[in-house]
Design a protein around this motif. Structure first.
Motif, PDB file in Angstrom:
ATOM      1  N   VAL A   7       0.842  -1.194   0.000  1.00 21.84           N
ATOM      2  CA  VAL A   7       0.000   0.000   0.000  1.00 21.84           C
ATOM      3  C   VAL A   7       0.882   1.250   0.000  1.00 21.84           C
ATOM      4  N   SER A   8       1.946   1.222   0.794  1.00 14.86           N
ATOM      5  CA  SER A   8       2.895   2.346   0.810  1.00 14.86           C
ATOM      6  C   SER A   8       3.463   2.580  -0.580  1.00 14.86           C
ATOM      7  N   GLY A   9       3.817   1.510  -1.265  1.00 14.14           N
ATOM      8  CA  GLY A   9       4.356   1.632  -2.612  1.00 14.14           C
ATOM      9  C   GLY A   9       3.349   2.229  -3.580  1.00 14.14           C
ATOM     10  N   PHE A  10       2.102   1.837  -3.439  1.00 15.86           N
ATOM     11  CA  PHE A  10       1.035   2.383  -4.282  1.00 15.86           C
ATOM     12  C   PHE A  10       0.889   3.889  -4.048  1.00 15.86           C
ATOM     13  N   ILE A  11       0.824   4.286  -2.793  1.00 18.56           N
ATOM     14  CA  ILE A  11       0.678   5.700  -2.444  1.00 18.56           C
ATOM     15  C   ILE A  11       1.917   6.477  -2.883  1.00 18.56           C
ATOM     16  N   PHE A  12       3.082   5.892  -2.668  1.00 22.44           N
ATOM     17  CA  PHE A  12       4.355   6.498  -3.056  1.00 22.44           C
ATOM     18  C   PHE A  12       4.387   6.720  -4.574  1.00 22.44           C
ATOM     19  N   THR A  13       3.951   5.722  -5.335  1.00 22.92           N
ATOM     20  CA  THR A  13       3.931   5.828  -6.793  1.00 22.92           C
ATOM     21  C   THR A  13       3.013   6.963  -7.245  1.00 22.92           C
ATOM     22  N   TYR A  14       1.871   7.088  -6.608  1.00 20.03           N
ATOM     23  CA  TYR A  14       0.985   8.206  -6.943  1.00 20.03           C
ATOM     24  C   TYR A  14       1.648   9.538  -6.615  1.00 20.03           C
ATOM     25  N   ALA A  15       2.380   9.593  -5.503  1.00 19.59           N
ATOM     26  CA  ALA A  15       3.000  10.851  -5.073  1.00 19.59           C
ATOM     27  C   ALA A  15       4.152  11.279  -5.984  1.00 19.59           C
ATOM     28  N   ILE A  16       4.941  10.316  -6.455  1.00 19.46           N
ATOM     29  CA  ILE A  16       6.140  10.718  -7.198  1.00 19.46           C
ATOM     30  C   ILE A  16       6.058  10.507  -8.704  1.00 19.46           C
ATOM     31  N   ILE A  17       5.060   9.755  -9.183  1.00 22.34           N
ATOM     32  CA  ILE A  17       4.978   9.485 -10.620  1.00 22.34           C
ATOM     33  C   ILE A  17       3.622   9.892 -11.195  1.00 22.34           C
ATOM     34  N   VAL A  18       2.547   9.315 -10.671  1.00 21.07           N
ATOM     35  CA  VAL A  18       1.231   9.511 -11.290  1.00 21.07           C
ATOM     36  C   VAL A  18       0.786  10.972 -11.225  1.00 21.07           C
TER      37      VAL A  18
END
Length: 176
Positions: A7-18
């Protein structure tokens, strides 16, 4: 811990990429791209749902089994971290992100003029990104701290096992 980390990775991906990627789009494209992306989640994508709900279940299970196995005095930090994660990640999602996502899903781009579309984007994007940074930081911090706690707990258990094994050998050794 694994599901919380995912879940952290998902949120992190939204924060730095998406979201940074979507930020480069014009207002209409931004809203439409977010609507399409969010629709995958809103349509209960099975792996996402398993991971997201699984992180809640796994944390609650960890708290429950830790308290039963070691007592509250030994597991208070796990309880505190779990509460922090549940409120800071899932709580923010429920109170902030889901309503924002639902609101942006209702935007009919074709029915609005450019100024109204810009207003919708600004209302949505600023608040969504702000609270996602908070979620990201909490989820990463808690996942990291839970891994550290697990590592420390395993070290203690190994020492206890060696001590018990040593005592067992001394107790049942036969002098020659």
């Amino acid at each position: 811990i694994t599901l919380c980390s995912l879940v952290s990775g998902f949120i992190f991906t939204y924060a730095i990429i998406v979201m940074p990627g979507l930020s480069n789009l014009n207002d209409k494209e931004f809203i439409r791209a977010f609507q399409v992306t969010d629709a995958v989640i809103q349509n209960n994508q099975p792996i996402f749902m398993l991971t997201w709900i699984g992180s809640i279940v796994s944390l609650l299970s960890t708290v429950f089994t830790s308290i039963l196995s070691f007592g509250l005095s030994e597991t208070w930090l796990v309880v505190l971290l779990s509460i922090f994660y549940l409120l800071g990640v899932h709580g923010i999602t429920i109170v902030i992100h889901i309503p924002l996502n639902n609101q942006i899903q209702k935007v009919v781009i074709e029915a609005l003029n450019d100024e109204a579309i810009k207003d919708e984007r600004v209302k949505f994007e600023r608040k969504w990104k702000y609270f996602n940074k908070i979620r990201k930081n909490i989820s990463i911090l808690v996942s990291l701290l839970l891994l550290i706690l697990l590592s420390l707990r395993l070290r203690v258990l190994k020492k206890q096992a060696k001590r018990i094994q040593s005592e067992h050998k001394m107790q049942y050794s036969v002098p020659y």
